[in-house]
Motif scaffolding. Structure first.
Motif, PDB file in Angstrom:
ATOM      1  N   ASP A 104       0.820  -1.207   0.000  1.00 56.43           N
ATOM      2  CA  ASP A 104       0.000   0.000   0.000  1.00 56.43           C
ATOM      3  C   ASP A 104       0.859   1.264   0.000  1.00 56.43           C
ATOM      4  O   ASP A 104       0.541   2.251  -0.660  1.00 56.43           O
ATOM      5  N   GLN A 105       1.961   1.235   0.724  1.00 57.59           N
ATOM      6  CA  GLN A 105       2.858   2.394   0.786  1.00 57.59           C
ATOM      7  C   GLN A 105       3.599   2.592  -0.530  1.00 57.59           C
ATOM      8  O   GLN A 105       3.747   3.705  -1.017  1.00 57.59           O
ATOM      9  N   ARG A 106       4.041   1.494  -1.123  1.00 57.62           N
ATOM     10  CA  ARG A 106       4.841   1.589  -2.349  1.00 57.62           C
ATOM     11  C   ARG A 106       4.009   2.046  -3.539  1.00 57.62           C
ATOM     12  O   ARG A 106       4.496   2.778  -4.400  1.00 57.62           O
ATOM     13  N   TYR A 107       2.742   1.628  -3.598  1.00 52.83           N
ATOM     14  CA  TYR A 107       1.904   1.947  -4.757  1.00 52.83           C
ATOM     15  C   TYR A 107       0.711   2.808  -4.345  1.00 52.83           C
ATOM     16  O   TYR A 107      -0.398   2.644  -4.855  1.00 52.83           O
ATOM     17  N   SER A 108       0.949   3.726  -3.411  1.00 54.89           N
ATOM     18  CA  SER A 108      -0.163   4.502  -2.856  1.00 54.89           C
ATOM     19  C   SER A 108      -0.894   5.310  -3.919  1.00 54.89           C
ATOM     20  O   SER A 108      -2.130   5.348  -3.945  1.00 54.89           O
ATOM     21  N   ARG A 109      -0.137   5.953  -4.825  1.00 55.81           N
ATOM     22  CA  ARG A 109      -0.781   6.833  -5.799  1.00 55.81           C
ATOM     23  C   ARG A 109      -1.647   6.062  -6.803  1.00 55.81           C
ATOM     24  O   ARG A 109      -2.822   6.379  -6.968  1.00 55.81           O
ATOM     25  N   PRO A 110      -1.115   5.024  -7.500  1.00 49.14           N
ATOM     26  CA  PRO A 110      -1.996   4.293  -8.423  1.00 49.14           C
ATOM     27  C   PRO A 110      -3.137   3.592  -7.717  1.00 49.14           C
ATOM     28  O   PRO A 110      -4.238   3.482  -8.274  1.00 49.14           O
ATOM     29  N   LEU A 111      -2.911   3.127  -6.473  1.00 46.00           N
ATOM     30  CA  LEU A 111      -4.004   2.481  -5.741  1.00 46.00           C
ATOM     31  C   LEU A 111      -5.095   3.480  -5.382  1.00 46.00           C
ATOM     32  O   LEU A 111      -6.294   3.155  -5.455  1.00 46.00           O
ATOM     33  N   GLU A 112      -4.704   4.688  -5.025  1.00 47.14           N
ATOM     34  CA  GLU A 112      -5.701   5.712  -4.710  1.00 47.14           C
ATOM     35  C   GLU A 112      -6.530   6.055  -5.941  1.00 47.14           C
ATOM     36  O   GLU A 112      -7.753   6.198  -5.867  1.00 47.14           O
ATOM     37  N   MET A 113      -5.863   6.185  -7.082  1.00 47.00           N
ATOM     38  CA  MET A 113      -6.585   6.466  -8.323  1.00 47.00           C
ATOM     39  C   MET A 113      -7.526   5.313  -8.679  1.00 47.00           C
ATOM     40  O   MET A 113      -8.670   5.519  -9.082  1.00 47.00           O
ATOM     41  N   MET A 114      -7.046   4.084  -8.514  1.00 54.36           N
ATOM     42  CA  MET A 114      -7.863   2.924  -8.843  1.00 54.36           C
ATOM     43  C   MET A 114      -9.078   2.822  -7.921  1.00 54.36           C
ATOM     44  O   MET A 114     -10.172   2.439  -8.348  1.00 54.36           O
ATOM     45  N   GLU A 115      -8.881   3.173  -6.656  1.00 54.04           N
ATOM     46  CA  GLU A 115      -9.979   3.093  -5.688  1.00 54.04           C
ATOM     47  C   GLU A 115     -11.136   3.998  -6.114  1.00 54.04           C
ATOM     48  O   GLU A 115     -12.306   3.597  -6.072  1.00 54.04           O
ATOM     49  N   GLY A 116     -10.796   5.239  -6.526  1.00 51.38           N
ATOM     50  CA  GLY A 116     -11.858   6.139  -6.970  1.00 51.38           C
ATOM     51  C   GLY A 116     -12.575   5.635  -8.208  1.00 51.38           C
ATOM     52  O   GLY A 116     -13.803   5.747  -8.328  1.00 51.38           O
ATOM     53  N   ARG A 117     -11.818   5.065  -9.131  1.00 55.02           N
ATOM     54  CA  ARG A 117     -12.444   4.565 -10.368  1.00 55.02           C
ATOM     55  C   ARG A 117     -13.288   3.319 -10.102  1.00 55.02           C
ATOM     56  O   ARG A 117     -14.333   3.113 -10.723  1.00 55.02           O
ATOM     57  N   LEU A 118     -12.820   2.459  -9.210  1.00 51.93           N
ATOM     58  CA  LEU A 118     -13.596   1.265  -8.878  1.00 51.93           C
ATOM     59  C   LEU A 118     -14.899   1.626  -8.179  1.00 51.93           C
ATOM     60  O   LEU A 118     -15.913   0.954  -8.364  1.00 51.93           O
ATOM     61  N   GLU A 119     -14.884   2.698  -7.402  1.00 50.44           N
ATOM     62  CA  GLU A 119     -16.138   3.133  -6.780  1.00 50.44           C
ATOM     63  C   GLU A 119     -17.111   3.621  -7.840  1.00 50.44           C
ATOM     64  O   GLU A 119     -18.304   3.338  -7.775  1.00 50.44           O
ATOM     65  N   ALA A 120     -16.569   4.352  -8.838  1.00 53.27           N
ATOM     66  CA  ALA A 120     -17.440   4.778  -9.938  1.00 53.27           C
ATOM     67  C   ALA A 120     -17.982   3.572 -10.697  1.00 53.27           C
ATOM     68  O   ALA A 120     -19.144   3.555 -11.103  1.00 53.27           O
ATOM     69  N   LEU A 121     -17.165   2.551 -10.874  1.00 54.33           N
ATOM     70  CA  LEU A 121     -17.616   1.336 -11.555  1.00 54.33           C
ATOM     71  C   LEU A 121     -18.676   0.616 -10.729  1.00 54.33           C
ATOM     72  O   LEU A 121     -19.679   0.125 -11.272  1.00 54.33           O
ATOM     73  N   ALA A 122     -18.456   0.542  -9.414  1.00 50.24           N
ATOM     74  CA  ALA A 122     -19.446  -0.107  -8.550  1.00 50.24           C
ATOM     75  C   ALA A 122     -20.777   0.631  -8.606  1.00 50.24           C
ATOM     76  O   ALA A 122     -21.847   0.015  -8.646  1.00 50.24           O
ATOM     77  N   ASN A 123     -20.723   1.962  -8.638  1.00 49.15           N
ATOM     78  CA  ASN A 123     -21.964   2.742  -8.742  1.00 49.15           C
ATOM     79  C   ASN A 123     -22.673   2.451 -10.060  1.00 49.15           C
ATOM     80  O   ASN A 123     -23.902   2.349 -10.114  1.00 49.15           O
ATOM     81  N   ALA A 124     -21.882   2.319 -11.129  1.00 53.17           N
ATOM     82  CA  ALA A 124     -22.489   2.037 -12.431  1.00 53.17           C
ATOM     83  C   ALA A 124     -23.111   0.639 -12.468  1.00 53.17           C
ATOM     84  O   ALA A 124     -24.135   0.424 -13.120  1.00 53.17           O
ATOM     85  N   LEU A 125     -22.490  -0.315 -11.773  1.00 51.11           N
ATOM     86  CA  LEU A 125     -23.017  -1.685 -11.722  1.00 51.11           C
ATOM     87  C   LEU A 125     -24.126  -1.836 -10.693  1.00 51.11           C
ATOM     88  O   LEU A 125     -24.771  -2.886 -10.624  1.00 51.11           O
ATOM     89  N   ASP A 126     -24.320  -0.782  -9.884  1.00 52.38           N
ATOM     90  CA  ASP A 126     -25.327  -0.810  -8.824  1.00 52.38           C
ATOM     91  C   ASP A 126     -25.068  -1.968  -7.855  1.00 52.38           C
ATOM     92  O   ASP A 126     -25.968  -2.729  -7.504  1.00 52.38           O
ATOM     93  N   VAL A 127     -23.813  -2.098  -7.452  1.00 58.68           N
ATOM     94  CA  VAL A 127     -23.446  -3.119  -6.467  1.00 58.68           C
ATOM     95  C   VAL A 127     -22.720  -2.431  -5.333  1.00 58.68           C
ATOM     96  O   VAL A 127     -22.134  -1.350  -5.522  1.00 58.68           O
ATOM     97  N   PRO A 128     -22.731  -2.993  -4.146  1.00 60.60           N
ATOM     98  CA  PRO A 128     -21.985  -2.369  -3.038  1.00 60.60           C
ATOM     99  C   PRO A 128     -20.491  -2.400  -3.316  1.00 60.60           C
ATOM    100  O   PRO A 128     -19.962  -3.399  -3.805  1.00 60.60           O
ATOM    101  N   HIS A 129     -19.839  -1.300  -2.997  1.00 64.96           N
ATOM    102  CA  HIS A 129     -18.404  -1.193  -3.263  1.00 64.96           C
ATOM    103  C   HIS A 129     -17.623  -1.893  -2.153  1.00 64.96           C
ATOM    104  O   HIS A 129     -17.742  -1.549  -0.976  1.00 64.96           O
ATOM    105  N   ILE A 130     -16.853  -2.911  -2.536  1.00 66.23           N
ATOM    106  CA  ILE A 130     -16.020  -3.611  -1.568  1.00 66.23           C
ATOM    107  C   ILE A 130     -14.560  -3.320  -1.898  1.00 66.23           C
ATOM    108  O   ILE A 130     -14.260  -2.427  -2.671  1.00 66.23           O
TER     109      ILE A 130
END
Length: 698
Positions: A104-130
């Motif tokens: 998490d420390q080594r890849y903090s920036r790409p993981l943070e970006m991915m987290e935001g995009r995955l939440e947008a994807l979860a919203n589009a799929l209408d599923v709870p974001h895990i």
């Protein structure tokens, strides 16, 4: 995403065993007990025998994370087994937590970006974001679940975790980059994660650097609006009620038609984005205006999409975007040393930047805009880069690959620019360190030449004073003007003016003058005594000029022979100019248009004072003798002469000059101290100056 993850991560367990086996064997050999690691090697052999099982289990764990994300397999609370965790399993889980923290420390920036995009994807799929299916916790959990029933000793377990982390490091950077690009290309931008804690409003505080930056951006935005006003005047063809000259005329005027929507223009640009950029490369080469080339290309693309160009026109905002991007790229090529090989690279970026300008006006207002930072990085990689070294060639190739990636993947999500900038900036960081070393070498070389020049000037003054004081024999005059002069220079450079060795060198010269006077008075005994006393010093002086013992003895004999005759001819000598390697470098310096470093040239004192205030790290714009504009940084200011060393973006010396010389060049229009630090800012400054000159606002 699932396919990419399984492909790139799936074979990791099978790659753990060989490196660990080598490490165990080397440890045993170093310890001098080959059988000391027998237990760990036996456990490793057992793991290798079941390698296929572990690989399959690990691949299933990776794939399961994506199934869980899509809510294809949601476990109820009652399905979760409960029980006590054994002590060895507890240590296993603690090691997994440490691994997750490291990832998490080594890849903090790409993981943070991915987290935001995955939440947008979860919203589009209408599923709870895990949790992220390939996040740090998931990858650590997959490893723990894969080897949950393996017999791992306390010494083998940390080795397995370390090797797993190293194997992940080989693929995670590329995997995270590709997944982020895939999400961005599919249109899933970053959103504010709901699970993140909201910060309480902060109490008012004194203006921080970020506040000053925001104020600065507001100022830039105001300047941008003024820039658009000037652009409108320029395009309308009127300046203060008078028609524009042909040279400054707008690129075209259009009759009233339906204004194209921004999404229509973006669609056309997207259609053309992947096509060869030859038309833009020719325009940047000077065969035509880039703005015209962009409009003609968009018109052709609109026709292919079924939009009749005869019945539609660009809106004012769209005209602004096209003109500003065209002027930006043209200015970059005018004000930066971009070679022909970079032209096609920039031509590829024209349409993506038109799309950015159409949809995001902050491109010209925010210095932190990702597309702006990427263009700065590409220009830093390309400016003055002739691919003369493997590192420079790698930079050009990486910049070209980044540009191609933008063309292939940009679909109105600016994250691709940020990812591309991160990738290129990692290589540029190494380049900047090399540039710093190059600057240090250039500064040391310049300082060395100045110290040598200063030592020679001081030595010449000392020698001339002795030669002009009284008539001397030819032998003594030659000795003082050649080996003694060189000896003085060496002592000044190595010991300094106040050193004892330099004082001894001065005493030698003065003593020889006295001996010559004794010889002219026919005081043979005094001459002999003095020469015996000075013999060692004379031989050392001759040796410092590179003479061996035999040559030094021969030189001493010639001096003695000359002084043995009282009636030999004596005259006042003049020190002759000596051609030295330093003076031979004058030709090279003149090629760099160095005027000589003196304050006697005609100059404006006010301009010279402005130049004198330049500090290391500041940038100027210089036009060389061939009329080419160069960005130059003040790398070093001489403590001896106050001359400034200016280098280009590759750390190569382009000029060494005094403040007076820079003032003289500035008066000729060849030096500008108003240069911006980044290429984008400097290009936009030139655009504002160009429009301001046309609109009469400068």
């Amino acid at each position: 995403m699932k396919r990419l993850a399984v492909e790139q991560l799936g074979s990791i367990p099978s790659g753990l065993y060989t490196p660990i086996e080598h490490a165990l064997n080397e440890s045993a050999i170093r310890a001098g007990t080959p059988g000391a690691r027998r237990t760990e090697l036996a456990s490793l052999l057992t793991l290798r025998q079941h390698s296929a099982t572990y690989v399959m289990r690990f691949r299933q764990q990776v794939a399961q994370g994506f199934d869980d994300f899509r809510a294809l397999r949601i476990r109820h609370r009652g399905d979760l087994p409960m029980g006590l965790v054994a002590e060895n399993q507890l240590e296993f889980h603690l090691s997994g937590q440490r691994l997750a923290e490291a990832i998490d420390q080594r890849y903090s920036r790409p993981l943070e970006m991915m987290e935001g995009r995955l939440e947008a994807l979860a919203n589009a799929l209408d599923v709870p974001h895990i949790s992220n299916p390939i996040g740090a916790s998931r990858l650590a959990g997959a490893f723990i679940e894969t080897f949950r029933d393996a017999e791992l000793s306390e010494s083998l377990r940390p080795m397995m975790f370390r090797q797993y982390e190293q194997e992940l490091a080989r693929v995670l950077g590329d995997l995270y980059g590709r997944v982020n690009t895939l999400l961005a290309t599919a249109g899933y931008g970053m959103v504010e994660t709901s699970s993140r804690p909201k910060q309480a409003p902060a109490t008012p505080a004194p203006a921080a650097p970020e506040d000053r930056t925001a104020a600065s951006d507001a100022q830039i935005l105001a300047e941008f609006n003024q820039l658009r006003d000037m652009l409108h005047v320029w395009r309308e063809g009127l300046v203060q009620g008078e028609p524009l000259t042909a040279e400054n005329a707008p690129q075209r005027t259009l009759p009233p038609r339906r204004e194209l929507r921004v999404d229509e223009v973006v669609s056309v640009a997207s259609l053309l984005q992947s096509e060869p950029p030859d038309v833009f490369a020719r325009a940047l080469a000077g065969s035509g205006l880039l703005g015209d080339a962009i409009r003609d290309h968009l018109s052709d693309g609109a026709r292919r999409l079924g939009i009749n160009p005869d019945q539609t026109r660009l809106s004012v905002a769209e005209e602004d975007a096209i003109d500003l991007v065209a002027m930006l790229f043209e200015s970059l090529f005018r004000t930066h040393s971009l070679l022909d090989r970079a032209r096609r690279l920039y031509a590829r970026l024209v349409l993506p930047y038109v799309k950015v300008a159409l949809t995001d006006h902050s491109l010209f207002a925010s210095r932190e805009h990702p597309a702006r930072r990427l263009l700065d990085a590409i220009t830093e990689a390309c400016e003055g880069n002739s691919a003369a070294t493997p590192q420079d060639r790698e930079l050009l190739e990486r910049a070209a690959a980044v540009a191609q990636r933008i063309v292939a993947d940009y679909n109105e999500d600016l994250a691709i620019f940020e990812l591309a900038h991160t990738e290129l900036d990692a290589l540029l960081t190494q380049q900047r360190r090399r540039v710093e070393l190059q600057e240090e070498r250039a500064a040391k070389a310049a300082f060395g030449r100045e110290r040598l020049s200063d030592a020679r000037a001081r030595a010449d003054e000392i020698v001339n004073h002795r030669l002009r004081a009284q008539p001397l024999t030819q032998a003594v005059g030659d000795f003082l003007s050649t080996p003694w002069r060189h000896h003085l220079v060496q002592t000044l450079l190595r010991e300094g003016q106040d050193a004892e060795r330099h004082a001894e060198a001065l005493m030698l010269g003065d003593a020889l003058v006295v001996v010559d006077e004794f010889a002219s008075d026919n005081r043979g005994r005094a001459v002999a005594d003095r020469l015996v006393t000075l013999q060692s010093a004379i031989v050392q002086c001759l040796a410092s000029s590179g003479l061996d013992d035999s040559a030094s003895e021969h030189g001493l004999a010639g001096l003695v022979h000359s002084l043995a005759w009282p009636d030999v001819t004596r005259r006042v000598h003049q020190l002759m100019p000596v051609n030295t390697p330093h003076e031979d470098e004058a030709g090279e310096e003149r090629r760099l248009w160095l005027a000589g470093g003196t304050a006697t040239i005609a100059h404006d004192p006010a301009l010279a004072e402005r130049m004198r205030r330049l500090l290391p790290g500041e940038w100027v714009r210089i036009t060389d003798a061939q009329g080419e504009a160069i960005a130059a940084k003040v790398a070093w200011v001489s403590p001896l002469t106050s001359r400034m060393l200016l280098v280009n973006r590759r750390g190569i010396r382009v000029l060494v000059a005094s403040a007076e010389e820079l003032a003289a060049l500035a008066a000729q229009g060849r030096v500008s101290v108003e240069a911006e630090r980044t290429p984008f800012d400097e290009a936009m400054r030139q655009v504002r100056h160009r429009l301001g000159r046309v609109a009469g606002r400068c």
